[in-house]
Design an enzyme around this catalytic site. Structure first.
Site, short mmCIF file in Angstrom:
data_model
loop_
_atom_site.label_atom_id
_atom_site.label_comp_id
_atom_site.label_asym_id
_atom_site.label_seq_id
_atom_site.Cartn_x
_atom_site.Cartn_y
_atom_site.Cartn_z
N LYS A 1 34.28 41.55 51.00
CA LYS A 1 33.32 40.58 50.45
C LYS A 1 32.53 39.89 51.55
CE LYS A 1 36.41 39.58 46.56
NZ LYS A 1 35.86 40.11 45.31
N CYS B 1 38.26 38.87 36.31
CA CYS B 1 39.64 38.60 36.74
C CYS B 1 39.94 37.12 36.71
CB CYS B 1 39.91 39.16 38.13
SG CYS B 1 39.77 40.93 38.23
N HIS C 1 41.18 33.05 40.39
CA HIS C 1 41.20 34.51 40.19
C HIS C 1 42.66 34.90 39.90
CE1 HIS C 1 41.10 38.76 41.54
NE2 HIS C 1 39.79 38.71 41.38
#
Ligand SMILES: Cc1ncc(COP(=O)(O)O)c(C=O)c1O
Lengths: 147, 406
Positions: free
Chosen positions: B225, B363, B122
């Site tokens: 998350k 991303c 990421h």
């Protein structure tokens, strides 16, 4: 949300499948690149401008159906227009897809993209080609982004 | 036995409708929804305990401090860290990585040193290291991925060298679902004398994590998350390392004594927590950890894998659909492209059916470049998703194909 069919009209599918004025343009004298950071779409626009009139215009790149159709329809609309007329179309088109409702400019066939104003997440797709055209006419060297 | 409907009951947002259709939330890799218990503790904190921490003698301050520090210990247990002071609260995974890059990196890394990252990282686990390399003259080296979205076999070994100072690697790829062989990587890093930072942002909600067994040096994740609040995350670091590292932000809470002549710094973990932290967020994260542990990550993993297998089967039957990331043992992430339809159009049409997925580069632009794609569509599953929802996803994808005549 309004109906998906307001956004994805047949004309849009048609221009997505068979984009008009697609490819390089020999003896073009204005170029610009557009980039939509949100979805990674890139578009290159080539224009041939003579005596203040857009003689020819073609585009390259890949994008979603909305951005491809918008670019294709734009190239059709721009041919033979003066730079001032192109600017007016840009203003009118921008107003139509962001604000919705009536515009003072006659947009002709471009009106099939009016449904975009109901889908705020897709405004950038519809305006990418137009921002790029704006940059090409005003000779901006840096790639434009729709951010 | 899995009882998904009882799990779902815990999440109020799952009852809402989108464009007149029941919400089918499949964007869990971006952020998960929050259970009642997390919402309740945050509300309880503001209604009953709200006070600044570590500084008041009054009852509220003490109670708020206890709740905040209690959450830290829950996170310690969750990661099986040895010491509570090895748990630093940050704004999220991104800030935790930046903390290590700035504090450890700026004091330890020299020109000519090397930092290893993988091609599937990421941006949060790329850019802070690029900035560090720019500032120090170190070199960023990239472990390549193969067609399935796994690390190229042997690549870690061949890239690891005397000058390797740190390997920054994700446990689970958010764009591909790949689960990396951390054990092997950490062993190789140990042998080369390099440290290892594990980006656990996509892992913690899907598999049990034990930082002591892993023997990684740093581990980072984000609360949001993991069914917890946004704005709170965690840096785990080995105590000896954290003790040696200089503070990275200055302010209140991180000091022991301040004079204009000299300031001495507080001990761990406060040395790295300048200013008033996200107290409610940390307490909410503690509740999220409790929630996940009470359900059991093994059960969650088993259920999500069931959904992924179902989705993978349906994907194989759908003409023109291609999965991006096909490693065995993947986490519950289904990244895909549909021939002839841009992911952005897929996203809009699915949204009109109430199905929320992510479209774009996730991303992870280097991953997109690897596959020569501008973007993919990504469905990512969580504990509360159902087999019916997977069916709805594929019905909606059939609708996309009908509209686009493919
Ligand atoms: C693998 C991975 N690392 C890091 C992050 C960054 O997390 P945050 O934005 O919460 O700091 C994400 C979030 O998408 C991620 O998927």
């Amino acid at each position: 949300m309004s109906d998906l069919r307001d956004l994805y009209q047949e004309v849009i599918f048609d221009h997505n499948r068979h984009p008009r004025n697609f490819g390089a343009l020999a003896n073009a004298n204005r170029h610009a690149q557009g980039f939509n950071r949100l979805c990674g779409d890139r578009l290159t626009l080539h224009l041939k401008v003579q005596d203040g009139i857009i003689q020819d215009v073609r585009f390259e790149g890949s994008g979603c159906a909305i951005s491809t159709a918008s670019a294709s329809l734009m190239t059709e609309a721009l041919k033979g227009k003066t730079e001032a007329e192109a600017n007016a179309l840009f203003e009118g088109f921008h107003h139509m897809v962001t604000e919705g409702g009536e515009t003072s400019v006659n947009l002709g066939k471009l009106a099939v993209l009016a449904g975009v104003s109901e889908f705020p997440a897709r405004v950038k797709c519809a305006t990418l080609a137009w921002h790029t055209m704006n940059a090409a006419l005003h000779d901006h060297q840096d790639p434009v982004s729709t951010e | 036995m899995r009882d998904v409907s009882a799990w779902r009951e815990q999440f109020p947002i799952l009852k809402r409708k989108v464009h007149g259709k029941p919400l089918v939330y499949l964007d869990n890799a971006a952020t998960t929804q929050k259970p009642q218990s997390v919402l309740q503790v945050e509300r309880h904190y503001y209604e009953h305990l709200n006070a600044n921490i570590h500084r008041g003698v009054h009852a509220l301050s003490q109670e708020a401090t206890d709740a905040f520090e209690g959450a830290r210990d829950k996170v310690r247990q969750f990661l099986n860290a040895k010491h509570t002071e090895e748990i630093i609260f940050t704004r999220g995974a991104t800030e935790a990585i930046n903390l290590v890059a700035q504090s450890w990196g700026r004091s330890e890394v020299r020109a000519g040193d090397e930092i290893l990252v993988s091609e599937m990282e990421h941006h949060a686990n790329i850019v802070p290291w690029q900035m560090l390399c720019e500032a120090t003259g170190a070199t960023l080296k990239v472990i390549p991925i193969d067609e399935r979205g796994g690390l190229v076999p042997g690549a870690v070994e061949s890239l690891m060298g005397e000058r390797t100072r740190l390997v920054a690697i994700t446990q689970v790829s958010n764009a591909l679902g790949t689960v990396n062989p951390l054990g092997d990587i950490i062993r190789l890093a140990r042998a080369a004398g390099a440290l290892v930072l594990v980006d656990g942002a996509q892992a913690v909600a899907h598999m049990p994590v034990d930082v002591t067994a892993l023997d990684c040096d740093f581990y980072v994740f984000s609360g949001h998350k993991l069914y917890g609040p946004t704005g709170i995350g965690v840096l785990y670091g080995k105590r000896a390392l954290l003790n040696k590292m200089p503070p990275w932000q200055g302010g209140g809470d991180m000091i022991a004594e301040v004079t204009f002549r000299k300031t001495t710094y507080n001990q761990l973990p406060y040395k790295f927590e300048a200013g008033t932290p996200h107290i409610a967020g940390a307490i909410g994260l503690g509740a999220a950890v409790d929630f996940v542990r009470s359900v059991g990550l093994e059960k969650i993993a088993e259920h999500e894998d069931h959904l992924l297998q179902q989705a993978t089967r349906l994907a194989a039957q759908m003409e023109g659909m291609r999965l991006v990331g096909t490693m065995p043992g993947k986490a519950s992430i289904l990244s895909f492209v549909l021939e002839g339809v841009h992911p952005h159009d897929i996203g809009t049409i699915l949204d009109s059916e109430g199905v929320a997925i992510r479209t774009g580069h996730h991303c992870a632009m280097p991953v997109m470049d690897h596959y020569c794609l501008p973007a993919t569509a990504r469905a990512s599953f969580a504990m509360y998703n159902t087999t019916d929802e997977v069916e709805v996803l594929f019905e909606a994808l059939h609708r996309v194909k009908e509209m686009f005549l493919i």
